[in-house]
Design an enzyme around this catalytic site. Structure first.
Site, PDB file in Angstrom:
ATOM      1  N   ASP A 284      11.562  15.988  32.735  1.00 45.91           N
ATOM      2  CA  ASP A 284      11.644  17.434  32.491  1.00 45.91           C
ATOM      3  C   ASP A 284      11.347  18.158  33.795  1.00 45.91           C
ATOM      4  O   ASP A 284      10.897  17.541  34.768  1.00 45.91           O
ATOM      5  CB  ASP A 284      10.682  17.873  31.374  1.00 45.91           C
TER       6      ASP A 284
ATOM      7  N   LYS B  13      17.077  20.505  28.948  1.00 45.57           N
ATOM      8  CA  LYS B  13      17.596  20.665  27.588  1.00 45.57           C
ATOM      9  C   LYS B  13      18.518  21.868  27.576  1.00 45.57           C
ATOM     10  O   LYS B  13      18.161  22.934  28.075  1.00 45.57           O
ATOM     11  CB  LYS B  13      16.426  20.910  26.623  1.00 45.57           C
TER      12      LYS B  13
ATOM     13  N   ARG C 221      21.102  24.167  24.981  1.00 45.92           N
ATOM     14  CA  ARG C 221      21.575  24.379  23.610  1.00 45.92           C
ATOM     15  C   ARG C 221      23.097  24.429  23.643  1.00 45.92           C
ATOM     16  O   ARG C 221      23.690  25.225  24.371  1.00 45.92           O
ATOM     17  CB  ARG C 221      20.981  25.697  23.061  1.00 45.92           C
TER      18      ARG C 221
ATOM     19  N   SER D 267       2.904   7.840  26.666  1.00 45.41           N
ATOM     20  CA  SER D 267       2.016   7.687  25.523  1.00 45.41           C
ATOM     21  C   SER D 267       2.765   6.943  24.407  1.00 45.41           C
ATOM     22  O   SER D 267       2.691   5.727  24.299  1.00 45.41           O
ATOM     23  CB  SER D 267       1.539   9.076  25.097  1.00 45.41           C
TER      24      SER D 267
ATOM     25  N   GLY E  57       5.993   6.763  24.371  1.00 45.71           N
ATOM     26  CA  GLY E  57       7.198   6.242  25.008  1.00 45.71           C
ATOM     27  C   GLY E  57       8.444   7.015  24.597  1.00 45.71           C
ATOM     28  O   GLY E  57       9.534   6.784  25.126  1.00 45.71           O
TER      29      GLY E  57
ATOM     30  N   THR F 256       9.526  10.052  25.183  1.00 43.06           N
ATOM     31  CA  THR F 256      10.196  10.791  26.262  1.00 43.06           C
ATOM     32  C   THR F 256      11.077   9.845  27.079  1.00 43.06           C
ATOM     33  O   THR F 256      12.251  10.141  27.361  1.00 43.06           O
ATOM     34  CB  THR F 256       9.130  11.446  27.186  1.00 43.06           C
TER      35      THR F 256
HETATM   36  C1  R5P Z   1       4.190  15.627  28.955  1.00 46.04           C
HETATM   37  O1  R5P Z   1       4.032  16.761  29.349  1.00 46.04           O
HETATM   38  C2  R5P Z   1       3.827  14.448  29.795  1.00 46.04           C
HETATM   39  O2  R5P Z   1       4.109  14.673  31.146  1.00 46.04           O
HETATM   40  C3  R5P Z   1       4.565  13.220  29.312  1.00 46.04           C
HETATM   41  O3  R5P Z   1       5.966  13.409  29.494  1.00 46.04           O
HETATM   42  C4  R5P Z   1       4.255  12.930  27.881  1.00 46.04           C
HETATM   43  O4  R5P Z   1       2.876  12.956  27.644  1.00 46.04           O
HETATM   44  C5  R5P Z   1       4.833  11.578  27.473  1.00 46.04           C
HETATM   45  O5  R5P Z   1       4.538  11.338  26.136  1.00 46.04           O
HETATM   46  P1  R5P Z   1       5.346  10.303  25.259  1.00 46.04           P
HETATM   47  O6  R5P Z   1       5.325   8.977  25.960  1.00 46.04           O
HETATM   48  O7  R5P Z   1       4.579  10.276  23.962  1.00 46.04           O
HETATM   49  O8  R5P Z   1       6.726  10.830  25.078  1.00 46.04           O
END
Ligand code: R5P
Length: 279
Positions: free
Chosen positions: A160, A183, A185, A213, A215, A217
């Protein structure tokens, strides 16, 4: 001279091998669960190393107790190296009545430590809550070196826009192109996610971020890159805060997953110890 807390035990061997001098500390728990700390060395300055991964609160209390013990022993300058700083994503109150949790922890550590070093903290602006010198160390060089041979003439992407600075830092080390996912629309019900202004067709791509976290993303980004015809998909992240099953899920979606050893995990293949020794 280093004092290693329980969140730094996995770094101790390499710290010693690379010449770090370690002050002995006894760390255990009382039968009721409270922490017991006893520093066995003496001196004037010390660097306490401990990441605050789960169980986070215990490691934070331990950092306070070690700080107190060192002051009690007459140490005058204390540095805390907290490679993974937990609570860093709780950087604002979103509902009435909530704390700014990262601020609470930084202020508490500031009672004992003169300097704070963290690695790739989620929101670097939160370091202002630490009342003295606070430094955000970038693992970009270590991540870049790990992936250099595998990437060839590839592209570095952030999942992002908020992580673009991370992608830029790694890409600059490698002399590669970089960008981020966005992203868009495309209809009232559909949102499309794709990399901005780069063609990934036939390219190796390294996706970088601060934390994995669940995974979710990374898997989403990897699936889009596959559809767009990317060749190899690599993930290089600083903190592997993996939820149950996340390592397996991400590993299946990409060619290789590697995180740094701010948190010990089976895929902590990139060491930050050389960076700690440079601080
Ligand atoms: C979000 O702002 C963080 O930079 C990570 O992209 C996010 O924490 C990743 O989380 P997850 O692995 O659950 O998608």
């Amino acid at each position: 001279m280093f004092v290693i807390g329980s969140g730094g035990k996995h770094l101790e061997k390499e710290l010693r091998e690379l010449g770090g001098e370690i002050i002995k500390v006894e760390l255990r728990k009382f039968p009721d669960g409270e922490k017991y700390v006893r520093v066995l060395g003496s001196g004037n300055e010390a660097t306490v190393v401990s990441s605050t991964f789960a169980p986070q609160d215990e490691k934070i209390v331990e950092l306070l107790l070690i700080g107190d013990a060192l002051r009690e022993k007459g140490f005058e300058r204390l540095r805390a190296v907290v490679p993974y700083f937990s609570y860093s994503r709780q950087d604002r109150a979103t509902k009435d009545g909530e704390p700014v949790s990262v601020r609470a922890i930084m202020k508490a550590l500031g009672l004992y430590y003169d300097e704070l070093y963290v690695f790739d903290i989620h929101n670097p602006k939160t370091l202002r809550y630490f009342p003295a010198k606070a430094v955000n160390v970038s693992p970009a060089k270590a991540i870049a070196n790990y992936f250099r041979e595998k990437l060839g003439d590839g592209i570095v992407l952030a999942p992002d826009k908020g992580a673009l600075e991370r992608a830029r830092a790694v890409a600059e080390e490698l002399g590669l192109e970089y960008s981020h996912f966005e992203k868009r629309r495309i209809s009232p019900t559909e949102v499309e996610m794709r990399p901005v202004d780069v063609d990934v067709t036939g390219k190796n791509v390294l996706i970088v971020d601060d934390i994995i976290s669940t995974g979710g993303t990374m898997i989403k980004a990897a699936n889009i890159l596959r559809k767009l015809g990317a060749e190899g998909i690599f993930v290089g992240v600083t903190h592997g805060v993996f939820a149950e099953g996340a390592i397996e899920r991400v590993s299946q979606a990409v060619n290789e997953l590697a995180v740094t050893n701010t948190i010990p995990t089976p895929v902590s293949k990139i060491s930050i110890v050389p960076e700690i020794l440079k601080l």
